[in-house]
Design a protein around this motif. Structure first.
Motif, short mmCIF file in Angstrom:
data_model
loop_
_atom_site.label_atom_id
_atom_site.label_comp_id
_atom_site.label_asym_id
_atom_site.label_seq_id
_atom_site.Cartn_x
_atom_site.Cartn_y
_atom_site.Cartn_z
N ALA A 159 91.46 -0.83 60.56
CA ALA A 159 90.26 0.09 61.11
C ALA A 159 90.23 1.10 60.02
N ARG A 160 89.88 0.92 58.87
CA ARG A 160 89.24 1.08 57.53
C ARG A 160 88.04 1.05 57.78
N PHE A 161 87.35 -0.33 57.90
CA PHE A 161 86.44 -0.44 58.30
C PHE A 161 85.01 0.26 59.61
N THR A 162 86.08 1.43 60.22
CA THR A 162 85.28 2.00 61.37
C THR A 162 85.11 3.31 60.95
N GLY A 163 83.25 3.66 61.19
CA GLY A 163 82.71 4.33 61.05
C GLY A 163 83.77 5.72 60.19
N GLY A 164 84.62 6.33 61.59
CA GLY A 164 85.13 7.62 61.76
C GLY A 164 85.85 7.62 60.70
N ARG A 165 86.29 5.82 59.83
CA ARG A 165 87.18 6.49 58.49
C ARG A 165 86.29 5.87 57.60
N LEU A 166 85.84 5.53 58.21
CA LEU A 166 85.01 4.92 56.30
C LEU A 166 84.28 6.08 56.17
N VAL A 167 83.88 6.95 56.88
CA VAL A 167 83.01 8.91 56.58
C VAL A 167 84.02 9.41 55.69
N GLU A 168 85.62 9.85 55.93
CA GLU A 168 86.53 9.24 55.49
C GLU A 168 86.62 9.34 53.55
N ASN A 169 86.42 8.72 53.29
CA ASN A 169 86.68 7.88 51.77
C ASN A 169 86.03 7.55 50.60
N CYS A 170 86.08 7.57 49.09
CA CYS A 170 85.71 7.52 48.39
C CYS A 170 84.95 6.23 48.13
N ARG A 171 84.43 6.01 46.83
CA ARG A 171 83.38 5.03 46.87
C ARG A 171 84.68 4.25 45.93
N GLN A 172 86.03 4.19 45.35
CA GLN A 172 86.75 3.93 44.51
C GLN A 172 88.11 3.15 45.73
N ASP A 173 88.15 3.66 47.08
CA ASP A 173 88.86 3.33 48.32
C ASP A 173 88.11 1.95 48.27
N LEU A 174 86.56 2.56 48.45
CA LEU A 174 85.60 0.85 49.65
C LEU A 174 85.95 0.46 48.51
N LEU A 175 85.56 0.09 47.08
CA LEU A 175 85.47 -1.01 46.25
C LEU A 175 86.71 -1.29 46.33
N GLN A 176 88.05 -1.02 46.37
CA GLN A 176 89.35 -1.95 46.61
C GLN A 176 89.33 -2.52 47.86
N TRP A 177 89.08 -1.70 48.63
CA TRP A 177 88.90 -2.75 50.36
C TRP A 177 88.14 -3.76 49.80
N LEU A 178 86.56 -3.70 49.88
CA LEU A 178 86.38 -4.91 49.50
C LEU A 178 87.23 -6.09 49.14
N ALA A 179 87.47 -5.50 47.90
CA ALA A 179 87.93 -6.47 46.77
C ALA A 179 89.12 -7.25 47.14
N GLU A 180 89.27 -7.09 48.51
CA GLU A 180 90.82 -7.15 48.96
C GLU A 180 89.71 -8.42 50.30
N TYR A 181 89.27 -8.92 50.35
CA TYR A 181 88.12 -9.51 50.84
C TYR A 181 87.47 -9.94 49.88
N GLY A 182 87.67 -10.63 48.90
CA GLY A 182 86.86 -11.24 47.68
C GLY A 182 85.61 -10.68 47.61
N LEU A 183 85.12 -9.72 47.39
CA LEU A 183 83.57 -8.91 47.57
C LEU A 183 84.23 -7.83 46.30
N HIS A 184 82.77 -7.84 45.95
CA HIS A 184 82.94 -6.37 44.46
C HIS A 184 81.43 -6.32 43.91
N PRO A 185 80.79 -5.50 45.04
CA PRO A 185 79.45 -4.91 44.42
C PRO A 185 79.40 -4.03 43.69
N ALA A 186 78.21 -4.18 43.09
CA ALA A 186 77.83 -3.35 42.07
C ALA A 186 78.22 -1.95 42.32
N THR A 187 78.87 -1.88 40.91
CA THR A 187 78.95 0.15 40.75
C THR A 187 78.55 0.61 40.79
N SER A 188 77.08 0.56 40.71
CA SER A 188 76.33 1.56 39.60
C SER A 188 76.00 2.40 41.62
#
Length: 188
Positions: A159-188
């Motif tokens: 559910a973290r990857f639904t629009g209604g949830r994504l809009v409520e979260n900060c960049r740090q949360d997103l980076l952590q969630w993506l890392a859980e799936y092995g993804l590491h986008p640029a942090t800039s």
């Protein structure tokens, strides 16, 4: 609170004349598609109205046309492709402008139509998130869908990857969630 029948506490919501069942599967991608792979591109601004299940959408196409919609999503806490019920109302510019003054959390993205998927490349604090969605008319169609190899992980049940949830979260949360799936986008 939503129950398995699609109801909201004290109220029942049924598919039919106004609401339809929304069946979709979501996938993470490591990168955006090549623009040449897209059959259409839209710049989307979603305004999630504070304290509601309502979304106001402005979708601008590359040909200059614009689609304005008012959407209600009633989610169902079931695993799999059935996300819940969705009701859309198409708006005039005046109607959109009237509703756009309501308090909202805003999410922006570019949607590339890359059949059979729509691929969203997010902006702002969600930069680096590339999310693909497939929409289906039947349960069988959703279950039998084989995602293309560029789909890194399925996040349909996250559910973290639904629009209604994504809009409520900060960049740090997103980076952590993506890392859980092995993804590491640029942090800039």
């Amino acid at each position: 609170m939503v129950d398995k029948a699609g109801g909201v506490q004290g109220q029942t919501v049924h598919p039919g004349k106004y609401a339809r069942i929304e069946r979709e599967r979501r996938f993470l991608l490591a990168e955006a598609p090549e623009p040449s792979a897209a059959t259409a591109t839209r710049m989307i601004t979603d305004r999630y109205l504070v304290g509601t299940r309502l979304r106001l959408r402005r979708a601008e196409r590359s040909d200059g046309s614009c689609e304005l919609k008012f959407t209600q999503k009633v989610s169902i806490a079931w695993p799999g492709a059935i996300q819940g019920l969705i009701t859309n109302t198409y708006l005039s510019s005046a109607e959109y402008d009237l509703l756009a003054v309501l308090p909202a959390a805003v999410l922006t993205k570019t949607r590339f139509s890359v059949p059979p998927l729509g691929v969203d490349v997010f902006d702002g604090t969600l930069q680096g998130l590339v999310l693909a969605e497939g929409e289906f008319t039947t349960d069988e169609e959703a279950q039998s869908f084989m995602p293309p190899p560029e789909c890194v992980a399925e996040v349909t049940d996250d559910a973290r990857f639904t629009g209604g949830r994504l809009v409520e979260n900060c960049r740090q949360d997103l980076l952590q969630w993506l890392a859980e799936y092995g993804l590491h986008p640029a942090t800039s």
